[in-house]
Design a protein around this motif. Structure first.
Motif, short mmCIF file in Angstrom:
data_model
loop_
_atom_site.label_atom_id
_atom_site.label_comp_id
_atom_site.label_asym_id
_atom_site.label_seq_id
_atom_site.Cartn_x
_atom_site.Cartn_y
_atom_site.Cartn_z
N UNK A 178 0.73 -0.87 -0.02
CA UNK A 178 -0.06 0.11 0.35
C UNK A 178 0.70 1.27 -0.05
N UNK A 179 2.18 1.18 -0.49
CA UNK A 179 3.15 2.52 0.18
C UNK A 179 3.21 2.35 -1.96
N UNK A 180 3.74 3.74 -2.38
CA UNK A 180 4.53 3.78 -3.48
C UNK A 180 5.85 4.25 -3.54
N UNK A 181 6.17 3.10 -4.04
CA UNK A 181 7.97 2.72 -3.44
C UNK A 181 9.08 3.52 -5.04
N UNK A 182 9.40 5.02 -4.73
CA UNK A 182 9.87 5.07 -6.04
C UNK A 182 11.56 4.76 -6.00
N UNK A 183 11.98 3.75 -7.92
CA UNK A 183 13.00 3.04 -7.70
C UNK A 183 13.65 3.92 -9.14
N UNK A 184 15.53 4.23 -9.32
CA UNK A 184 15.82 4.25 -10.03
C UNK A 184 16.32 3.69 -11.04
N UNK A 185 15.89 3.59 -12.76
CA UNK A 185 15.59 2.73 -13.08
C UNK A 185 17.46 3.29 -13.95
N UNK A 186 18.44 1.90 -14.45
CA UNK A 186 19.69 2.42 -15.21
C UNK A 186 19.79 2.09 -16.08
N UNK A 187 19.34 3.64 -16.61
CA UNK A 187 19.24 3.56 -18.96
C UNK A 187 20.32 3.25 -19.62
N UNK A 188 21.19 3.80 -19.02
CA UNK A 188 22.69 3.75 -19.42
C UNK A 188 23.87 2.98 -18.68
N UNK A 189 24.82 3.18 -19.75
CA UNK A 189 26.20 2.00 -19.28
C UNK A 189 26.80 3.24 -19.12
N UNK A 190 27.45 3.39 -16.92
CA UNK A 190 27.85 3.88 -16.45
C UNK A 190 28.89 4.00 -16.80
N UNK A 191 30.31 4.99 -15.97
CA UNK A 191 31.63 5.25 -16.61
C UNK A 191 32.04 6.49 -15.19
N UNK A 192 32.44 5.58 -14.38
CA UNK A 192 32.68 6.15 -13.40
C UNK A 192 34.30 7.24 -13.46
N UNK A 193 35.15 6.76 -14.05
CA UNK A 193 35.92 8.17 -14.72
C UNK A 193 35.75 8.80 -15.87
N UNK A 194 34.21 8.47 -16.39
CA UNK A 194 33.88 10.24 -17.17
C UNK A 194 32.97 11.06 -16.03
N UNK A 195 32.53 10.80 -15.40
CA UNK A 195 31.54 10.92 -14.84
C UNK A 195 31.38 10.50 -13.78
N UNK A 196 32.26 10.51 -11.92
CA UNK A 196 31.49 10.03 -10.65
C UNK A 196 30.35 10.64 -9.95
N UNK A 197 29.41 11.32 -10.87
CA UNK A 197 28.85 11.98 -9.93
C UNK A 197 26.81 12.90 -10.65
N UNK A 198 26.01 12.89 -10.30
CA UNK A 198 24.93 13.05 -10.90
C UNK A 198 24.09 14.05 -9.88
N UNK A 199 23.41 14.61 -10.55
CA UNK A 199 22.72 15.64 -9.41
C UNK A 199 21.51 15.43 -10.08
N UNK A 200 19.75 14.83 -9.76
CA UNK A 200 19.11 15.51 -10.34
C UNK A 200 18.05 15.95 -9.00
N UNK A 201 16.83 15.74 -9.91
CA UNK A 201 15.92 16.35 -8.54
C UNK A 201 14.72 15.56 -8.86
N UNK A 202 14.09 15.13 -7.73
CA UNK A 202 12.89 14.26 -7.69
C UNK A 202 11.75 14.81 -7.01
#
Length: 1003
Positions: free
Chosen positions: A196-220
């Motif tokens: 009975x709870x709505x659980x938000x989940x982050x889904x990975x849609x692409x390949x992640x490369x820590x050497x290119x980008x080590x963090x991302x800031x999103x707004x929920x």
């Protein structure tokens, strides 16, 4: 003053309310609904108008529900107050499961101001409806997620939930994720329903490369479902971690445990355990609370290394009964992986709370400093206090027993049936009348004990002060008096006299008499206010009213005045002043025919408005031939005959009713008996007769009516409604009958095989139950003509003797007759052929015979004896001897001369004998000289019989005429049977040699 103004209403409404109000209150559960955060003085509901509680002469008082509610004392209207009702702040609603309604309990007492009865307690609930007054928020403005760089596309990561204090549709409704250009194609949002709870989940849609980008800031963003909706946002910071292959995995998806309240600090609750298939630091697991409430973190401790959950705060089931939270397991790898499990801890109750006793005033009885004042004249079972007993424990530990200690005239009575075992309300009420002169005050001690082990108890007390009043009411010498009084009286006649006394003195003992009557008898009787004489004011009629009951009231002149009452019953005596009366002006009864004698045919009701012997009625039958009798006790009419509707369908007579008064009175009524039909007659056929037939030409066209069956039924109604059907004799389905009219029509074209006699078995049924029927035989003769009527009559007669289950239709031998005809034709042809052969042989032999006879030589001497002809006359037969002539032999004539002479001498006369009808042959008696000896010629020259026997008719089989064709010189004619008369009757010659040789030969 209020009581004096309400006295006119007391006589009409007070008594009814006195008896009806307890039932109304005790059987009604009041429920209202109101949105939270309503402004002050908002009307929630009206007890009077909504639930039918009285709105006049009663006092409403709010007992429980402050400070959120107030009640109008006169109307029972419930309003909000300055204290706003906040659903999220109410103690009763803070720990409700999702979807459960929130109720605010209230209690209202209702006191009758007119009759001064005890108060009644009304319990109710107000369902506080949630409004969208809270914004959903995340636990922190910045949410952090760590995701390994080798995460597969489609992998889901839970996002911390947002919380909304509102519920239902006003709770959390949706999540929305906003990403910058660098993360827009790498991350997405998916919302799952989880308990009975709505659980938000982050889904990975692409390949992640820590050497290119080590963090991302999103707004929920989170938004509730209110109208208008409320929303808030948080920063979702995603940190890309180095690779860690395996995530921890809990041994159970759900851990459950029971924890007793008051458990000591450090008490072990349960231990969660997760495993990681990695090695080294990647397999080391760190446990932590996930989405746990502040109460969980305050009461429980989670060992981060072992997953052991222990008690670290006071556990009280009365504060919280269930702890639900999640535990997260996280490995210590460079890119840590996590797992979650659900934990449910149920708090088990311990008997650690003694019952609580709360005593407060109820209705008009107020309490001050633990004391209640009550007048001595209050009725028994008057409530002087409301006692509420509760226990914060649950189960058996909360089952409380409450009693009044000591010998006092008070007891506890349960105030409501809606309470629970852990919370009960009682009225403390009187059990006996109070008397100020005997006891002036009471101290009442109340004891409550729960059912725990060991049990806990508590006590509370109340002091009751008795107030003195004018408590001696007038008393009648007889509380009930019954008298008899005749009807048709004179006005102002004295009926009776009553008297009462008062134990008080002075003005409190002076009495005034009055009558309390019902509206129907108002004005019929009066009473002298000083003497108590009761007189009748109207002429009484026992038939209008037989008994009068009213109250005589004696009121003293005290303050307040007390009254005494006595019941008076006046029975009106009867006089024979009414005729018997039948309930109907005429009676009509319907009976079935064939009912046996002495069967009931109906019942009459006769009444007499009088009473006793004046109403004892005797019934008798008039204008009747003894066909009917009546039972006086029951009014049942019996028939002494058996009904036959076909003979008589209606009977009419008159009943007489005579009462037993002196003098008697009588009445008459007419009775009609209608005899209903019973299906006791079968239909009978009027036409056609079974022995008749109808001629049908073979060229009759289909659809043409060829006959009609007519039948009658002397019953009536549905018993006389007839239906027609063909039940037999229609194998070719050549005919059809109308089920209603009986018309028989030709349905098919007539063929050769249909020729002949047809017998239809027609059944005529009525529609009675059970049905009766008649059977008709309908004959049809299909042929071109009616030449042989005798044969047809024979066939019809044969049909009447033939069983009905055998079909007689047309020419059933038609096909076989064709075969027999072929055989017959062959036989006839064979016979004709044989006959032709025989005729041919006879002709040949005849020709040869003539040739043989034509070679005979007349006058040739024979070696055998000759037969001399015999001579007969009309008077008798005479014989003469023929002598041989020695004369010279005459010359031989020629064949032509012999033939001519013989033909001249023979005359053939065929005559019919009157007895035997045999032909007669007449021969001449005298032959010319030189005639041949025919006997010897025939015997010597005929190798075969030369006689032909030809029967003249079948009826004369033994009488034949025989004609012998001979040559001209030797012709012989004779008969061929033993009864025929030969030529011996007419000539002297007789031929009798071998007579049987030729008599029976015929062609």
């Amino acid at each position: 003053p209020l009581q004096r103004r309400m006295k006119p209403l007391a006589s009409c409404l007070g008594l009814w309310l006195l008896f009806q109000l307890p039932a109304l209150v005790s059987g009604t559960r009041v429920v209202y609904k109101v949105p939270e955060e309503q402004p002050p003085n908002t009307l929630i509901g009206s007890l009077a108008s909504d639930y039918g509680f009285p709105d006049v002469g009663h006092l409403y008082k709010l007992e429980v529900g402050a400070p959120y509610l107030r009640v109008d004392g006169k109307t029972g209207d419930i309003y909000t107050t300055e204290t706003s009702i906040d659903r999220e702040s109410l103690r009763e609603c803070q720990h409700l499961p999702p979807g459960q309604p929130c109720f605010l309990e209230f209690e209202v007492s209702i006191t009758d101001l007119i009759l001064s009865g005890g108060p009644r307690l009304l319990e109710g609930q107000i369902e506080v409806l949630d409004i969208n007054d809270n914004t959903p928020n995340f636990a922190s403005p910045v949410l952090t997620l760590s995701i390994p760089e080798n995460t597969n596309i489609g992998t889901l990561f839970p996002i911390p939930l947002a919380m909304d204090r509102d519920s239902g549709a006003n709770g959390v409704a949706s999540y929305e994720l906003t990403a910058g250009p660098e993360a827009q194609e790498l991350f997405g949002l998916q919302v799952a329903e989880d308990q009975d709870e709505k659980q938000p989940q982050l889904i990975v849609m692409g390949n992640l490369d820590r050497e290119q980008w080590d963090s991302y800031d999103l707004t929920i963003k989170v938004q509730d479902g209110g109208n208008p909706p409320r929303a808030s946002s948080a920063l979702l910071r995603i940190t890309i971690l180095d690779m860690n292959d395996n995530a921890p995995k809990f041994e159970k998806a759900l851990y459950e445990a029971e924890l007793s309240e008051n458990s000591p600090m450090g008490h072990s609750v349960l231990q969660v355990k997760a495993n990681d298939s990695d090695q080294g630091a990647n397999a080391e697991i760190d446990y932590s609370f996930h989405q746990a409430s502040d109460m969980v973190r305050r009461l429980l401790r989670l060992d981060r290394a072992t997953g052991l959950i222990t008690v670290q705060g006071p556990i009280d089931r009365e504060d919280v009964s269930t702890l639900k939270f999640s535990v997260m397991a996280k490995d210590k790898g460079a890119n840590p992986k996590t797992a979650r499990t659900q934990v449910v801890v149920t708090i088990k109750d311990m008997n650690d709370n003694a019952p609580s006793i709360e005593i407060r005033g109820i209705g008009l009885v107020t309490h001050q400093d633990g004391m209640a004042n009550i007048s001595e004249d209050v009725p028994v079972e008057t409530a002087v206090a409301l006692v509420q007993v509760s226990d914060r424990d649950e189960g058996e530990n909360a089952v409380v027993t409450c009693v009044v200690a000591g010998d006092v005239p008070f007891q506890l009575r349960q105030a409501s049936e809606t309470g629970s075992d852990s919370k009960k309300k009682y009225f403390l009420q009187t059990t006996t009348p109070l008397d100020y002169e005997s006891v002036k005050d009471y101290t009442i001690e109340i004891v409550a004990v729960d059912s725990g082990n060991p049990p806990l108890s508590s006590t509370n007390s109340l002091k009751v002060q008795v107030v003195d009043v004018n408590d001696n009411a007038p008393v009648f010498s007889q509380s009930f008096t019954e008298v008899a009084f005749p009807e048709n009286n004179e006005p102002d006649d004295l009926v009776m006299e009553v008297s009462a006394s008062d134990a008080d003195s002075g003005s409190n003992a002076k009495l005034v008499y009055s009558l309390v009557t019902d509206p129907a008898s108002k004005g019929s009787f009066t009473i002298d206010p000083d003497s108590g004489e009761i007189r009748v004011k109207a002429v009484l009629d026992r038939e209008q009213r037989e008994r009068y009951e009213f109250l005589v009231v004696a009121a003293d002149k005290g303050s307040p005045s007390l009254k005494g009452t006595a019941s008076v019953a006046i029975n009106v005596m009867d006089r024979n002043d009414n005729d018997p009366k039948f309930m109907l002006s005429g009676y009509n009864f319907s009976v079935m025919e064939n009912m046996p004698p002495l069967s009931p045919v109906g019942m009459v009701t006769v009444i007499d408005a009088d009473k006793g012997e004046n109403a004892r009625i005797q019934l008798s039958v008039e204008q009747d031939n003894g066909d009917f009798v009546i039972q006086n006790g029951t009014g049942t009419i019996l028939s002494s005959i058996s009904f036959d509707r076909e003979q008589q369908s209606t009977y009419t007579f008159r009943l007489k009713a005579v009462d037993g008064g002196d003098p008697p009175r009588s009445a008459y009524v007419g009775v009609t008996i209608n005899v209903l039909d019973e299906n006791d007659n079968a239909p009978f056929i009027t036409s056609p007769s079974n022995a008749t037939y109808k001629h049908i030409l073979p060229h009759t066209s289909p659809g043409q009516q060829v006959s009609k069956v007519k039948a009658e039924d002397i019953d009536s109604g549905v018993n006389a409604e007839l239906t027609y059907s063909i039940t037999g004799g229609n194998p070719f389905e050549l005919f059809q009958i109308s089920p209603h009219s009986g018309d028989i029509t030709l349905e098919k074209e007539i063929l050769r095989k249909h020729h002949g006699l047809h017998r239809l078995v027609v059944r005529v049924n009525d529609k009675g139950k059970p049905s009766r029927h008649g059977t008709a035989l309908v004959h049809f003769y299909v042929n071109e003509t009616l030449a042989n009527r005798t044969l047809l009559d024979t066939l019809v007669g044969h049909s009447l003797d033939t069983p009905l289950d055998i079909d007689i239709a047309g020419d059933p031998e038609y096909e076989r007759s064709k075969q027999r005809s072929n055989i017959l034709f062959g036989v006839i042809a064979g016979i004709v052929a044989v006959t032709l052969v025989i005729v041919l042989v006879v002709l040949v032999r005849y020709c040869r015979q003539r040739e043989a006879k034509s070679g005979y030589q007349a006058g040739k001497k024979e070696t055998k004896d000759l037969y001399a002809p015999k001579q007969a006359s009309k008077s008798g037969k005479s014989k003469s001897k023929v002598k041989k002539s020695k004369s010279p032999k005459p010359p031989k004539p020629t064949e032509d001369e012999e033939e001519t002479g013989l033909q001249k001498s023979l005359k053939f006369n065929l005559m019919n004998d009157s007895v035997s009808d045999s032909p007669r042959i007449h021969l001449p008696l005298n032959y010319p000289p030189g005639s041949p000896d025919l006997g010897r010629h025939y015997r010597s020259n005929s190798p075969l019989p030369s006689i032909q026997l030809q029967p003249q008719s079948p009826s004369a089989s033994k009488k034949h005429q025989v004609v012998q064709d001979l040559p001209a010189t030797n012709t012989f004619v004779g008969t061929g049977d033993n009864n025929s008369t030969g030529s011996e009757q007419y000539s002297d010659y007789s031929y009798r040699t071998n007579p049987q040789k030729y008599t029976n030969k015929q062609v």
